[in-house]
Design an enzyme around this catalytic site. Structure first.
Site, PDB file in Angstrom:
ATOM      1  N   SER A 146       0.868  -1.184   0.000  1.00 12.70           N
ATOM      2  CA  SER A 146       0.000   0.000   0.000  1.00 12.70           C
ATOM      3  C   SER A 146       0.903   1.231   0.000  1.00 12.70           C
ATOM      4  O   SER A 146       2.119   1.120   0.227  1.00 12.70           O
ATOM      5  CB  SER A 146      -0.845  -0.038   1.278  1.00 12.70           C
ATOM      6  OG  SER A 146      -1.391   1.220   1.585  1.00 12.70           O
ATOM      7  N   TYR A 159      -2.864  -1.078  10.061  1.00 15.80           N
ATOM      8  CA  TYR A 159      -2.801  -1.217   8.601  1.00 15.80           C
ATOM      9  C   TYR A 159      -1.400  -0.862   8.089  1.00 15.80           C
ATOM     10  O   TYR A 159      -0.795  -1.604   7.314  1.00 15.80           O
ATOM     11  CB  TYR A 159      -3.864  -0.324   7.957  1.00 15.80           C
ATOM     12  CG  TYR A 159      -4.013  -0.513   6.466  1.00 15.80           C
ATOM     13  CD1 TYR A 159      -4.784  -1.557   5.960  1.00 15.80           C
ATOM     14  CD2 TYR A 159      -3.396   0.335   5.560  1.00 15.80           C
ATOM     15  CE1 TYR A 159      -4.930  -1.746   4.589  1.00 15.80           C
ATOM     16  CE2 TYR A 159      -3.531   0.162   4.192  1.00 15.80           C
ATOM     17  CZ  TYR A 159      -4.298  -0.874   3.714  1.00 15.80           C
ATOM     18  OH  TYR A 159      -4.438  -1.061   2.355  1.00 15.80           O
TER      19      TYR A 159
HETATM   20  P1  NDP Z   1     -11.807  -5.098  -1.243  1.00 10.68           P
HETATM   21  O1  NDP Z   1     -12.458  -4.844   0.083  1.00 10.68           O
HETATM   22  O2  NDP Z   1     -12.561  -4.807  -2.485  1.00 10.68           O
HETATM   23  O3  NDP Z   1     -11.248  -6.574  -1.305  1.00 10.68           O
HETATM   24  C1  NDP Z   1     -10.712  -7.223  -0.195  1.00 10.68           C
HETATM   25  C2  NDP Z   1     -10.650  -8.691  -0.543  1.00 10.68           C
HETATM   26  O4  NDP Z   1     -10.033  -9.399   0.525  1.00 10.68           O
HETATM   27  C3  NDP Z   1     -12.033  -9.284  -0.750  1.00 10.68           C
HETATM   28  O5  NDP Z   1     -11.992 -10.068  -1.899  1.00 10.68           O
HETATM   29  C4  NDP Z   1     -12.243 -10.128   0.493  1.00 10.68           C
HETATM   30  O6  NDP Z   1     -13.051 -11.262   0.166  1.00 10.68           O
HETATM   31  C5  NDP Z   1     -10.819 -10.535   0.829  1.00 10.68           C
HETATM   32  N1  NDP Z   1     -10.634 -10.857   2.231  1.00 10.68           N
HETATM   33  C6  NDP Z   1     -10.661 -10.011   3.291  1.00 10.68           C
HETATM   34  N2  NDP Z   1     -10.493 -10.685   4.434  1.00 10.68           N
HETATM   35  C7  NDP Z   1     -10.346 -12.001   4.090  1.00 10.68           C
HETATM   36  C8  NDP Z   1     -10.159 -13.189   4.827  1.00 10.68           C
HETATM   37  N3  NDP Z   1     -10.056 -13.189   6.166  1.00 10.68           N
HETATM   38  N4  NDP Z   1     -10.071 -14.362   4.160  1.00 10.68           N
HETATM   39  C9  NDP Z   1     -10.157 -14.388   2.804  1.00 10.68           C
HETATM   40  N5  NDP Z   1     -10.333 -13.290   2.051  1.00 10.68           N
HETATM   41  C10 NDP Z   1     -10.436 -12.105   2.690  1.00 10.68           C
HETATM   42  O7  NDP Z   1     -10.478  -4.213  -1.164  1.00 10.68           O
HETATM   43  P2  NDP Z   1      -9.355  -3.839  -2.232  1.00 10.68           P
HETATM   44  O8  NDP Z   1      -9.529  -4.567  -3.500  1.00 10.68           O
HETATM   45  O9  NDP Z   1      -9.272  -2.384  -2.236  1.00 10.68           O
HETATM   46  O10 NDP Z   1      -8.066  -4.391  -1.457  1.00 10.68           O
HETATM   47  C11 NDP Z   1      -7.281  -5.469  -1.907  1.00 10.68           C
HETATM   48  C12 NDP Z   1      -5.881  -5.308  -1.340  1.00 10.68           C
HETATM   49  O11 NDP Z   1      -5.314  -4.090  -1.818  1.00 10.68           O
HETATM   50  C13 NDP Z   1      -5.844  -5.226   0.190  1.00 10.68           C
HETATM   51  O12 NDP Z   1      -4.699  -5.893   0.672  1.00 10.68           O
HETATM   52  C14 NDP Z   1      -5.712  -3.729   0.427  1.00 10.68           C
HETATM   53  O13 NDP Z   1      -5.105  -3.446   1.663  1.00 10.68           O
HETATM   54  C15 NDP Z   1      -4.844  -3.331  -0.737  1.00 10.68           C
HETATM   55  N6  NDP Z   1      -4.864  -1.917  -1.063  1.00 10.68           N
HETATM   56  C16 NDP Z   1      -5.996  -1.310  -1.530  1.00 10.68           C
HETATM   57  C17 NDP Z   1      -5.965   0.039  -1.855  1.00 10.68           C
HETATM   58  C18 NDP Z   1      -7.145   0.761  -2.420  1.00 10.68           C
HETATM   59  O14 NDP Z   1      -7.060   1.976  -2.616  1.00 10.68           O
HETATM   60  N7  NDP Z   1      -8.262   0.110  -2.703  1.00 10.68           N
HETATM   61  C19 NDP Z   1      -4.755   0.850  -1.669  1.00 10.68           C
HETATM   62  C20 NDP Z   1      -3.633   0.097  -1.178  1.00 10.68           C
HETATM   63  C21 NDP Z   1      -3.703  -1.225  -0.891  1.00 10.68           C
HETATM   64  P3  NDP Z   1     -14.206 -11.834   1.166  1.00 10.68           P
HETATM   65  O15 NDP Z   1     -14.867 -10.670   1.786  1.00 10.68           O
HETATM   66  O16 NDP Z   1     -15.063 -12.675   0.284  1.00 10.68           O
HETATM   67  O17 NDP Z   1     -13.458 -12.679   2.163  1.00 10.68           O
END
Ligand code: NDP
Length: 256
Positions: A146, A159
């Site tokens: 991130s 985070y």
């Molecule tokens: P979303 O909330 O859209 O996606 C998060 C994903 O993680 C979902 O598919 C969710 O699936 C999965 N997830 C969360 N917890 C669990 C768990 N315990 N077990 C299995 N799957 C899990 O967020 P983003 O796409 O934005 O984020 C994706 C990554 O990118 C993260 O690591 C985030 O920190 C990082 N990021 C995002 C940024 C942004 O601006 N969007 C910026 C910087 C980093 P489900 O709920 O089905 O379990």
């Protein structure tokens, strides 16, 4: 034959959090390059929709519902992938979440939840996938950091710790697994339009405008912005690239 360097036909990729947001953008890129995809997440409705989307791209896509904070569940998922698809070539540790509180207000169970989801899960998934990644002969691990891997923010207590940790974990694995021809790299997204940031935009007034003003590209990132970098880091085109942390941020991290 430049294009063959990016050819992922016959490869198997696991994408944690591949059922939405950035993970789905990465999974689509891999599928378009020919890789078969394993979508790992908890929400089976979202995962079913992602599998339908990816299957339309002409590859095999399956969902293995898994909570990545549960080591036994991850072990069962890895076993099933090897049994059903025969191999693991690419692991993307993308699952993540945030709890937005300053350090003096964050509870220990909240700290643990963020660290377990964002950082410890990458360790568990990578460790358990390692034998199959080694057996593939050219394994690839991509960890999602991130801007909080570089900068701090008052609300990003656990985070930022998790995302700083993921970069150092990436570097350790890159060293350890280079003799196995496994490359391990991190991608550091800027501000991307997903469910995660839609929530933040509702909670934090003015965030939308501040991101636009602070991002040289003048826009929020889109999940499609992750397809190209993911194919590069998952393919033989990046075989001499390991231990890096590459911003995909529209210039956010280089703006003074
Ligand atoms: P979303 O909330 O859209 O996606 C998060 C994903 O993680 C979902 O598919 C969710 O699936 C999965 N997830 C969360 N917890 C669990 C768990 N315990 N077990 C299995 N799957 C899990 O967020 P983003 O796409 O934005 O984020 C994706 C990554 O990118 C993260 O690591 C985030 O920190 C990082 N990021 C995002 C940024 C942004 O601006 N969007 C910026 C910087 C980093 P489900 O709920 O089905 O379990």
């Amino acid at each position: 034959m430049t294009s063959s360097r990016f050819d992922l036909r016959g490869k198997v990729a696991i994408v944690t959090g591949g059922n939405g947001g950035i993970g789905l953008g990465m999974a689509r890129g891999l599928a378009d390059a020919g890789a078969n995809i394993v979508v790992v997440g908890r929400n089976e409705t979202k995962s079913g929709a992602a599998v339908a989307d990816l299957s339309q791209r002409g590859v095999k896509a399956i969902s293995v519902p898994t909570d990545v904070t549960d080591q036994a569940a991850v072990a069962a998922m890895i076993d099933r992938v090897v049994k059903d698809l025969g191999r693991i070539d690419i692991l993307i540790n993308n699952a993540g979440m945030s709890i937005r509180k300053p350090p003096h207000e964050l509870e220990l169970d909240e700290w643990n939840k963020v660290i377990d989801t964002n950082l410890t899960s990458a360790f568990v998934c990578s460790k358990l996938a390692y034998p199959a990644l080694k057996a593939s002969g050219n394994g690839k691990v991509i960890n999602i950091g991130s801007m909080m891997s570089i900068f701090g923010a008052s609300f990003a207590t656990a985070y930022a710790a998790s995302k700083g940790g993921i970069v150092q974990y990436t570097r350790a694995c890159a060293n350890a697994w280079a003799p196995d021809n496994i490359q391990v790299n991190a991608i550091l997204p800027g501000w991307i339009d997903t469910d995660l940031t839609r929530g933040a935009r509702q909670q934090v007034s003015g965030l939308h405008e501040r991101v636009l003003a602070r991002t040289p590209a003048g826009r929020w990132g889109d999940i499609d912005d992750f397809a190209g970098i993911t194919v590069f880091l998952a393919s033989s085109a990046s075989n001499f690239v390991t231990g890096t942390a590459i911003p995909v941020d529209g210039g956010f991290s280089v703006m003074a």
